[in-house]
Design an enzyme around this catalytic site. Structure first.
Site, short mmCIF file in Angstrom:
data_model
loop_
_atom_site.label_atom_id
_atom_site.label_comp_id
_atom_site.label_asym_id
_atom_site.label_seq_id
_atom_site.Cartn_x
_atom_site.Cartn_y
_atom_site.Cartn_z
N SER A 172 -18.14 -7.82 -57.92
CA SER A 172 -17.45 -6.72 -58.58
C SER A 172 -17.15 -5.61 -57.57
O SER A 172 -17.79 -5.52 -56.52
CB SER A 172 -18.34 -6.16 -59.69
OG SER A 172 -17.87 -4.90 -60.12
N TYR A 185 -26.10 -3.29 -63.62
CA TYR A 185 -24.93 -4.14 -63.37
C TYR A 185 -24.52 -4.10 -61.89
O TYR A 185 -24.31 -5.13 -61.25
CB TYR A 185 -23.76 -3.70 -64.26
CG TYR A 185 -22.52 -4.57 -64.13
CD1 TYR A 185 -22.47 -5.83 -64.72
CD2 TYR A 185 -21.43 -4.14 -63.39
CE1 TYR A 185 -21.34 -6.63 -64.59
CE2 TYR A 185 -20.29 -4.94 -63.26
CZ TYR A 185 -20.26 -6.18 -63.87
OH TYR A 185 -19.14 -6.99 -63.73
#
Ligand SMILES: NC(=O)c1ccc[n+]([C@@H]2O[C@H](COP(=O)([O-])OP(=O)(O)OC[C@H]3O[C@@H](n4cnc5c(N)ncnc54)[C@H](O)[C@@H]3O)[C@@H](O)[C@H]2O)c1
Length: 301
Positions: A172, A185
């Site tokens: 990400s 995350y």
């Protein structure tokens, strides 16, 4: 002298990986293939003539993806995708024994995988102090250990076979762009980024490429399933709706990530930031990490 040997092995390895420039008949495994980026990635590889092994924690949605490939005209009409067929399996990537068994099943039924896309993942948001250890561990177990499990059991088979392959790991933008209230995350995705960087060096002599994908803000179901720390169910639903509507307005589809994943495999690209914001953040992380640390103090909405 031993360095010369290494260079020779890297060159042999590079040649082996190049066979994936043509994906016809290649066995491609995609985890989390029942939705979003995973589903579109399966469709994109199918349209290259690959044989798809699609898995998801939710068997029904994995089967829907397989149906889109095996019976395209009934579902997508003129957008038919013709590949080497698709096979659906239920798999929780955080369950190491299940991933080991799954890799063995794939080898027995479909042959050693040529390409593995470790895509399955979940979102999680909220302040650090409200993120319980249990929630943090769940994120790490799926997003990080799920990727490690896939890399381990499929790369072992690829190495043993000796004709190369490719592993794609979904990381990400937040792997290199800090953001407050995203500790669990972002940590899981930074770990995926680094494990991929290290593994790439190790797998070169075996002709196995590794690509790290940093998508950006992509309109999928991820936010609808993202947990928010320290809020009740009503507030969580409100937060999900708010962020989800921002993602939908951004209007950058998972098909664009999928086509970049296929390209990354064919050209053995190491790191792929996909959307414009992913590319911008990558540049800023190199030019001015201090700027990104400053921006991380602000709310993202
Ligand atoms: N959408 C984005 O903006 C975005 C941005 C960066 C990275 N990503 C990453 O891309 C990947 C795909 O996300 P998406 O946006 O398509 O989300 P999505 O929610 O649409 O799809 C994720 C899929 O993973 C499956 N899954 C969840 N837990 C699982 C488990 N334990 N085992 C197996 N399957 C499981 C879900 O059932 C779902 O089908 C994730 O790793 C995500 O972190 C997404």
């Amino acid at each position: 002298m031993s360095h010369l040997k290494d260079v020779r092995r890297w060159r042999i390895g590079k040649k082996k990986q190049r066979r994936l420039r043509d994906l016809t008949g290649a066995v491609v495994v995609v985890t989390g293939a029942g939705s979003g980026i995973g589903r579109e990635t399966a469709l994109a590889f199918a349209s290259e003539g690959a044989i798809l092994v699609v898995s998801d924690i939710n068997l029904d949605t994995a089967q829907e993806t397989a149906e889109l490939i095996n019976n395209p005209s009934s579902v997508r009409g003129s957008e038919a995708v013709f590949g080497g067929g698709a096979h659906a399996y239920q798999l929780d990537v955080s369950d190491e024994d299940a991933v080991k068994k799954f890799a063995e099943t794939v080898r027995t039924r479909h042959g050693v995988a040529d390409v593995v896309v470790n895509n399955a993942g979940i979102g999680y948001s909220g302040t650090f102090t409200k993120t319980t250890r249990e929630a943090f561990e769940r994120v790490m177990n799926i997003n990080f250990w799920g990727v490690v499990n896939g890399c381990r059991y499929f790369s072992e088979q690829m190495i043993e076979r000796g004709t190369g392959g490719h592993i794609v790991n979904l990381s990400s933008v937040v792997a290199y762009t800090p953001q407050k209230e995203l500790t669990a995350y972002a940590t899981s995705k930074a770990a995926v980024y680094m494990v991929s960087d290290c593994l790439r060096g190790e797998l070169v002599p075996h002709g196995i490429g590794v690509s790290t994908i940093c998508p950006g803000i992509i309109a999928t179901n991820i936010i609808k399933n993202t947990g928010f720390a320290g809020v009740d169910a009503d507030e969580e639903r409100k937060q999900q709706d708010k962020v989800d509507s921002f993602y939908r307005r951004r209007n950058f589809g998972p098909d664009k990530v999928a086509s970049q994943i296929v390209k990354a495999v064919k050209s053995n690209k190491p790191v792929v930031p996909v959307s414009p914001e992913a590319k911008f953040s990558q540049t800023m992380s190199r030019l001015s990490p201090g700027f990104l640390r400053f921006v991380a103090r602000f709310d993202s909405d």
